[in-house]
Design a protein around this motif. Structure first.
Motif, short mmCIF file in Angstrom:
data_model
loop_
_atom_site.label_atom_id
_atom_site.label_comp_id
_atom_site.label_asym_id
_atom_site.label_seq_id
_atom_site.Cartn_x
_atom_site.Cartn_y
_atom_site.Cartn_z
N TYR A 1 0.85 -1.19 0.00
CA TYR A 1 0.00 0.00 0.00
C TYR A 1 0.88 1.24 0.00
O TYR A 1 1.43 1.64 1.03
CB TYR A 1 -0.92 -0.01 1.22
N PHE B 1 -5.86 -4.79 -5.54
CA PHE B 1 -5.22 -5.25 -4.30
C PHE B 1 -5.40 -6.76 -4.14
O PHE B 1 -6.52 -7.27 -4.18
CB PHE B 1 -5.85 -4.54 -3.11
N TYR C 1 -7.14 0.22 0.28
CA TYR C 1 -6.28 0.35 -0.90
C TYR C 1 -6.97 1.17 -1.99
O TYR C 1 -6.40 2.13 -2.51
CB TYR C 1 -5.90 -1.04 -1.42
#
Length: 510
Positions: A378, A406, A421
């Motif tokens: 991230y 993600f 995310y």
């Protein structure tokens, strides 16, 4: 040249080390006309690997090896069974309310001999049915012509290292335009050339796993760019006037942040070897390989006793043929790296190899991992810097984000990490738009859990959960699907929004 390099280095340092945008809590609107979509790819979702006349691709071949090279020894033989369940897929896209669905064609499903001497009607029917089902609900199809699944027959003749691939690929794409171009207005020629050439030809990380570093990957890169240009010119000269679509290539690019100001030049050079190898020949005014790439590979090749550079030259005619072959900048992005010049690491690189040619160390920080379930880091500020870098580097081309998503080892429905995310990375997109970067669309990867290449089914990227134990491959929306649906519905980002996940309703407008 020396002065130009100083200016470029200073610019890179300014962008890299400039202020990182903070997470904002206000509701932020997207520009009018901004497009939202979701994506998948043929081998990862379709299944029916040898059904109705389809022939073998390199991924069919690779996953059937004994011992298996896949983490969980799985295959894409059935995958999400989208070949039979495509109507449910379209229903999910409709549920999301997005503008488009990015899919890819399987070369071997349409042309089982790899050549246009035999067109497989069953494969054509499948894609016609899928495209028509999307259009029935006012959803635009975006088609990727090549998403890694090279016909095995062509691979046995060298695949992307054989210069004849330019003609073979040209025959294939012309067939696709003829079959589907009356309804398709967005085309992607090739998905992620770095992964194809570096990981599949230079290394043994992806099919076809040639593992000939510093040689096969560069041959692949040149032929792939020429094939992309062939696909562009065929469309531009033979189909654009009647079909009125847009076409580009999609590059996978990560951000490379210098560990300190001492490594600003190293960061710049890594960007040129990574995304620049493909972006520079197409999007720069001068075309050709980036100069630093040509210089470094030539110097290393001479030191290593090669008779010529391992990086094949473009002729002046080829430079002109490739330059400008894009209607937009297709971009896939997932994470970022730090760079430095750690000598122990650099001295451990294989010789020859792209890594040794670059001569830079890359690494990640543990703090970028959201939890033990995360398989994607991230780093939204890295995305922001990358988007602004492309704006400055290539005179602000229209950027279409064709993948961002993600991965997690967690399989449940309450995927709060994925929500974090998406909010962070979509916020980075808005930050870059605020700075003047011309971003025209965003694509979530991916619609549903699927076969994730060498990770098999151990990693999940889907905003829809898929039960791979069920014969119906039951699809169920995750929390992230509700959050993304709201972003699409409102054309805005509200990080305080909490969805009601008790029901997913279909938007009648789509």
């Amino acid at each position: 040249m020396f002065l130009k390099r100083i200016v470029l280095s200073l610019f890179c340092f300014h962008v890299v080390l400039g202020k990182t945008p903070e997470i904002r809590e206000d509701v932020r609107k997207f520009p009018d006309g901004f497009l939202f979509g979701v994506a998948s790819a043929s081998y990862q979702v379709e299944g029916a690997w040898d059904e109705d006349g389809k022939s073998e691709s390199i991924w069919d071949h690779d996953t059937h090896k004994i011992p298996s090279p896949i983490d969980d020894m799985s295959t894409g033989d059935i995958a999400d069974d989208s070949y039979h369940l495509y109507k449910r897929d379209v229903e999910m896209v409709r549920e999301m309310g997005v503008d488009f669905y990015r899919i890819s064609l399987s070369w071997t499903r349409i042309m089982p001999t790899s050549f246009p001497d035999k067109i497989n009607q069953a494969g054509v029917d499948y894609y016609n049915n899928l495209i028509n089902e999307l259009l029935k609900h006012n959803i635009k199809p975006m088609i990727t012509l090549f998403h890694w699944d090279m016909p095995q027959k062509l691979q046995e003749m060298g695949g992307w290292t054989n210069p004849n691939i330019v003609d073979w690929y040209g025959d294939y794409v012309r067939t696709a335009y003829e079959l589907f171009g009356d309804r398709v207005k967005y085309w992607i020629t090739i998905n992620e050339p770095t992964q194809i050439c570096l990981y599949g030809y230079g290394l043994n990380l992806l099919a076809p796993r040639l593992n000939i570093p510093g040689v096969a990957d560069y041959l692949c890169s040149k032929n792939l760019l020429l094939a992309h240009a062939r696909a562009y010119h065929i469309y531009d000269e033979e189909f654009r006037a009647s079909q009125g679509g847009n076409i580009s290539i999609t590059l996978s690019a990560q951000w490379y942040e210098p560990e300190s100001e001492l490594y600003a030049t190293a960061s710049r050079e890594y960007l040129q070897f990574d995304s620049g190898v493909y972006a520079h020949p197409i999007f720069s005014k001068e075309g050709d390989w980036p100069s630093i790439v040509k210089e470094k590979v030539a110097r290393k090749s001479a030191e290593q006793g090669f008779a010529r550079s391992r990086l094949p030259d473009f002729t002046p005619e080829e430079i002109e043929y490739v330059r400008g072959t894009s209607d937009f900048f297709g971009l896939n992005h997932y994470s970022s790296y730090f760079v430095n010049m750690d000598e122990d690491t650099i001295n451990s690189y294989a010789v020859p190899s792209r890594a040794d040619d670059i001569g830079v160390n890359v690494f990640k920080l543990n703090e970028w991992v959201l939890s033990e379930f995360s398989s994607t880091d991230y780093v939204p500020w890295g995305f922001y810097k990358l988007l602004n870098y492309f704006r400055e580097e290539y005179d602000n081309p229209p950027i279409f984000i064709t993948e961002n998503g993600f991965g997690t080892y967690y399989t449940g429905l309450d995927d709060d990490e994925r929500v974090t995310y998406y909010r962070g990375y979509i916020g980075a997109v808005l930050d870059a738009i605020d700075d003047g970067t011309n971003i025209i669309g965003y694509t979530a990867w991916c619609l549903m859990d699927n076969f994730e290449w060498t990770k098999g089914y151990t990693v999940r990227y889907g905003i829809y959960h898929v039960d791979f134990e069920s014969p119906n491959r039951t699809r169920t929306p995750r929390k992230s699907a509700f959050v993304y649906k709201e972003i699409v519905r409102t054309r805005s980002l509200d990080i305080g929004f909490e969805p009601d996940t008790s029901v997913m309703t279909i938007d009648e407008g789509h």
